[in-house]
Write a protein that holds these residues in place. Structure first.
Motif, PDB file in Angstrom:
ATOM      1  N   UNK A 208       0.951  -1.337  -0.026  1.00  0.00           N
ATOM      2  CA  UNK A 208       0.082   0.052  -0.020  1.00  0.00           C
ATOM      3  C   UNK A 208       0.876   1.304  -0.151  1.00  0.00           C
ATOM      4  N   UNK A 209       2.063   1.410   0.532  1.00  0.00           N
ATOM      5  CA  UNK A 209       2.849   2.463   0.737  1.00  0.00           C
ATOM      6  C   UNK A 209       3.327   2.653  -0.812  1.00  0.00           C
ATOM      7  N   UNK A 210       3.431   1.567  -1.614  1.00  0.00           N
ATOM      8  CA  UNK A 210       3.882   1.997  -2.842  1.00  0.00           C
ATOM      9  C   UNK A 210       2.747   2.951  -3.943  1.00  0.00           C
ATOM     10  N   UNK A 211       1.513   2.435  -3.600  1.00  0.00           N
ATOM     11  CA  UNK A 211       0.253   3.051  -3.920  1.00  0.00           C
ATOM     12  C   UNK A 211       0.145   4.324  -3.513  1.00  0.00           C
ATOM     13  N   UNK A 212       0.667   4.770  -2.361  1.00  0.00           N
ATOM     14  CA  UNK A 212       0.649   6.284  -2.031  1.00  0.00           C
ATOM     15  C   UNK A 212       1.630   7.060  -2.853  1.00  0.00           C
ATOM     16  N   UNK A 213       2.709   6.545  -3.147  1.00  0.00           N
ATOM     17  CA  UNK A 213       3.780   7.184  -3.735  1.00  0.00           C
ATOM     18  C   UNK A 213       3.001   7.322  -5.388  1.00  0.00           C
ATOM     19  N   UNK A 214       2.336   6.291  -5.719  1.00  0.00           N
ATOM     20  CA  UNK A 214       1.892   6.686  -7.177  1.00  0.00           C
ATOM     21  C   UNK A 214       0.703   7.710  -7.112  1.00  0.00           C
ATOM     22  N   UNK A 215       0.198   7.961  -5.971  1.00  0.00           N
ATOM     23  CA  UNK A 215      -0.970   8.923  -5.751  1.00  0.00           C
ATOM     24  C   UNK A 215      -0.173  10.246  -5.731  1.00  0.00           C
ATOM     25  N   UNK A 216       0.873  10.302  -4.801  1.00  0.00           N
ATOM     26  CA  UNK A 216       1.635  11.603  -4.760  1.00  0.00           C
ATOM     27  C   UNK A 216       2.331  12.132  -6.043  1.00  0.00           C
ATOM     28  N   UNK A 217       2.544  11.095  -6.891  1.00  0.00           N
ATOM     29  CA  UNK A 217       3.234  11.499  -8.130  1.00  0.00           C
ATOM     30  C   UNK A 217       2.313  11.518  -9.337  1.00  0.00           C
ATOM     31  N   UNK A 218       0.955  11.468  -9.207  1.00  0.00           N
ATOM     32  CA  UNK A 218       0.011  11.402 -10.136  1.00  0.00           C
ATOM     33  C   UNK A 218       0.523  10.354 -10.986  1.00  0.00           C
ATOM     34  N   UNK A 219       0.599   9.099 -10.779  1.00  0.00           N
ATOM     35  CA  UNK A 219       1.154   8.209 -11.501  1.00  0.00           C
ATOM     36  C   UNK A 219       0.017   7.279 -11.769  1.00  0.00           C
ATOM     37  N   UNK A 220      -0.341   6.964 -13.319  1.00  0.00           N
ATOM     38  CA  UNK A 220      -1.401   6.021 -13.464  1.00  0.00           C
ATOM     39  C   UNK A 220      -0.648   4.758 -14.402  1.00  0.00           C
ATOM     40  N   UNK A 245      -2.372  10.740   4.806  1.00  0.00           N
ATOM     41  CA  UNK A 245      -3.025  11.772   5.663  1.00  0.00           C
ATOM     42  C   UNK A 245      -2.288  12.932   4.670  1.00  0.00           C
ATOM     43  N   UNK A 246      -3.278  14.219   4.793  1.00  0.00           N
ATOM     44  CA  UNK A 246      -3.224  15.231   4.190  1.00  0.00           C
ATOM     45  C   UNK A 246      -3.503  16.536   5.311  1.00  0.00           C
ATOM     46  N   UNK A 247      -2.893  17.422   5.345  1.00  0.00           N
ATOM     47  CA  UNK A 247      -2.758  18.481   6.115  1.00  0.00           C
ATOM     48  C   UNK A 247      -3.254  19.999   5.385  1.00  0.00           C
ATOM     49  N   UNK A 248      -4.464  20.046   5.017  1.00  0.00           N
ATOM     50  CA  UNK A 248      -4.732  21.306   4.349  1.00  0.00           C
ATOM     51  C   UNK A 248      -4.775  22.427   4.936  1.00  0.00           C
ATOM     52  N   UNK A 249      -5.016  22.614   6.323  1.00  0.00           N
ATOM     53  CA  UNK A 249      -4.931  23.718   7.114  1.00  0.00           C
ATOM     54  C   UNK A 249      -4.039  23.361   8.465  1.00  0.00           C
ATOM     55  N   UNK A 250      -4.867  23.196   9.569  1.00  0.00           N
ATOM     56  CA  UNK A 250      -4.153  22.802  10.778  1.00  0.00           C
ATOM     57  C   UNK A 250      -4.903  21.368  11.248  1.00  0.00           C
ATOM     58  N   UNK A 251      -6.006  20.900  10.426  1.00  0.00           N
ATOM     59  CA  UNK A 251      -6.639  19.690  10.864  1.00  0.00           C
ATOM     60  C   UNK A 251      -6.364  18.687   9.971  1.00  0.00           C
ATOM     61  N   UNK A 252      -5.797  17.522  10.340  1.00  0.00           N
ATOM     62  CA  UNK A 252      -5.317  16.672   9.507  1.00  0.00           C
ATOM     63  C   UNK A 252      -6.636  15.761   8.998  1.00  0.00           C
ATOM     64  N   UNK A 253      -6.765  15.387   7.839  1.00  0.00           N
ATOM     65  CA  UNK A 253      -7.807  14.859   7.028  1.00  0.00           C
ATOM     66  C   UNK A 253      -7.152  13.506   6.321  1.00  0.00           C
ATOM     67  N   UNK A 254      -8.054  12.305   6.382  1.00  0.00           N
ATOM     68  CA  UNK A 254      -7.731  11.169   5.951  1.00  0.00           C
ATOM     69  C   UNK A 254      -8.551  10.913   4.533  1.00  0.00           C
ATOM     70  N   UNK A 255      -7.947  10.559   3.580  1.00  0.00           N
ATOM     71  CA  UNK A 255      -8.875  10.224   2.473  1.00  0.00           C
ATOM     72  C   UNK A 255      -8.313   9.349   1.559  1.00  0.00           C
ATOM     73  N   UNK A 256      -8.983   8.894   0.453  1.00  0.00           N
ATOM     74  CA  UNK A 256      -8.749   7.705  -0.151  1.00  0.00           C
ATOM     75  C   UNK A 256      -8.170   8.270  -1.770  1.00  0.00           C
ATOM     76  N   UNK A 257      -7.080   7.569  -1.955  1.00  0.00           N
ATOM     77  CA  UNK A 257      -6.755   8.113  -3.389  1.00  0.00           C
ATOM     78  C   UNK A 257      -6.732   6.727  -4.286  1.00  0.00           C
ATOM     79  N   UNK A 258      -7.335   7.198  -5.549  1.00  0.00           N
ATOM     80  CA  UNK A 258      -7.752   5.858  -6.354  1.00  0.00           C
ATOM     81  C   UNK A 258      -6.496   5.589  -7.349  1.00  0.00           C
ATOM     82  N   UNK A 259      -6.301   4.528  -7.562  1.00  0.00           N
ATOM     83  CA  UNK A 259      -5.200   4.014  -8.986  1.00  0.00           C
ATOM     84  C   UNK A 259      -6.139   4.074 -10.204  1.00  0.00           C
ATOM     85  N   UNK A 260      -5.629   4.529 -10.968  1.00  0.00           N
ATOM     86  CA  UNK A 260      -6.136   4.594 -12.308  1.00  0.00           C
ATOM     87  C   UNK A 260      -5.483   3.860 -13.175  1.00  0.00           C
ATOM     88  N   UNK A 261      -6.010   2.765 -13.989  1.00  0.00           N
ATOM     89  CA  UNK A 261      -5.331   2.066 -14.762  1.00  0.00           C
ATOM     90  C   UNK A 261      -5.976   2.021 -16.255  1.00  0.00           C
TER      91      UNK A 261
END
Length: 328
Positions: A208-220, A245-261
């Motif tokens: 799963x950590x590899x998939x997070x890297x894909x999302x952070x790099x906008x890789x498909x 995890x993403x910190x848009x302001x001062x509150x942490x939010x957890x959201x899902x990122x999809x893997x596009x194929x």
């Protein structure tokens, strides 16, 4: 005093000159201050000289201590610089070695020998697993490129055709009402090459950590037009939703990122899609699929696959997504 010694030492390297000058100047100054007592009686003279000696000795001791401190600091700094240089050289050597492994693995994918291609796939998968930040995206690109051009391996076909013969008795044991069967039945189906199957496994079953890297790099995943005939995609997760995890302001939010194929125009005759996650997978104009195979797959309800232009290989009817296969 320490700053004075340091400046002199850096300027010409003769720290001892500064030491002698400072000591002599101090001695002369003290002698001038006590000039009257130096002309007194013997006891007074002896006491004055003793005091002057103690003062001068203390000055010399302080200067020596300062010098030792300066030398010690320089030796420590030099040792630290050497350690940092050695560490940087080690990192550079490791990076060069890993880059060579990436290049070697990519070269092995183009071999005409199956075992060599498999070795390249295993080497790239290990590299992406052990060093995901640096190499996961690159390895995924290499494997996808290999799958898109797999038939370029010395002209070898991506899939072989296997024949399975079923006797009339075996058919009747399963379907007693098929009295119309007069003889044995021969079934032909595609079976993907071992290296193609392993490349798909490496892409689908990553951490799963590899998939997070894909999302952070906008890789498909680009499998557009790939020849996947006869591949087993069962339980593969071609579209996962890793949590990060993403910190848009001062509150942490957890959201899902999809893997596009992207699997537009892929050749998918005789593929197995049992419980395959096709969320967000683009299967537009893919060929060889049947409605029963699509019905065996699954997808998230809000991330349905695209089936534009894809038709059933047997009935030539447009493929549709079975809503019962969607996951909440």
């Amino acid at each position: 005093m320490k700053r004075f010694i340091e400046v002199v030492f850096k300027r010409d390297g003769r720290w001892w000159i500064a030491l002698v000058v400072v000591t002599v100047a101090t001695g002369v100054g003290l002698a001038w201050c006590f000039r009257e007592k130096l002309h007194g009686d013997d006891d007074s003279l002896s006491t004055t000289i003793s005091n002057l000696s103690l003062v001068l000795g203390g000055i010399v001791a302080i200067e020596l201590a300062l010098w030792r401190s300066l030398v010690g600091e320089r030796q420590t700094a030099a040792a630290q610089r050497q350690a940092e240089t050695a560490q940087q050289q080690a990192k550079t050597a490791q990076r060069d070695m890993l880059n060579q492994q990436l290049q070697k693995g990519a070269e092995m994918l183009g071999s005409s020998i199956l075992s060599v291609r498999l070795g390249g796939i295993y080497a790239l998968r290990h590299l992406a697993t052990e060093h995901p930040e640096q190499y996961h995206v690159q390895v995924m690109e290499q494997l996808c490129a290999f799958l898109r051009g797999a038939t370029g391996s010395d002209g070898q076909p991506s899939a072989a055709i296997e024949e399975t013969t079923i006797s009339r008795e075996e058919i009747l044991s399963l379907f007693p009402d098929r009295e119309d069967i007069q003889s044995e039945l021969t079934i032909k189906k595609y079976v993907a090459r071992d290296d193609i199957q392993e490349a798909l496994n490496s892409i689908a079953f990553c951490h799963d950590r590899n998939l997070i890297i894909e999302a952070e790099n906008d890789h498909w995943l680009n499998l557009r037009g790939a020849d996947l005939r006869g591949a087993d995609l069962s339980v593969m997760n071609l579209s996962r939703a890793p949590l990060r995890w993403k910190k848009p302001t001062s509150i942490y939010q957890m959201f899902a990122t999809g893997r596009y194929t992207d699997m537009r125009g892929a050749k998918m005759d005789d593929v197995l899609l049992l419980s395959t996650n096709l969320s967000l997978v683009d299967l537009s104009h893919a060929t060889g699929l049947t409605q029963s195979e699509v019905n065996g797959a699954r997808a998230d309800q809000d991330k349905l696959p695209k089936l534009d232009g894809a038709v059933d290989a047997k009935t030539e009817e447009p493929l549709i997504w079975n809503e019962s296969s969607s996951q909440e």
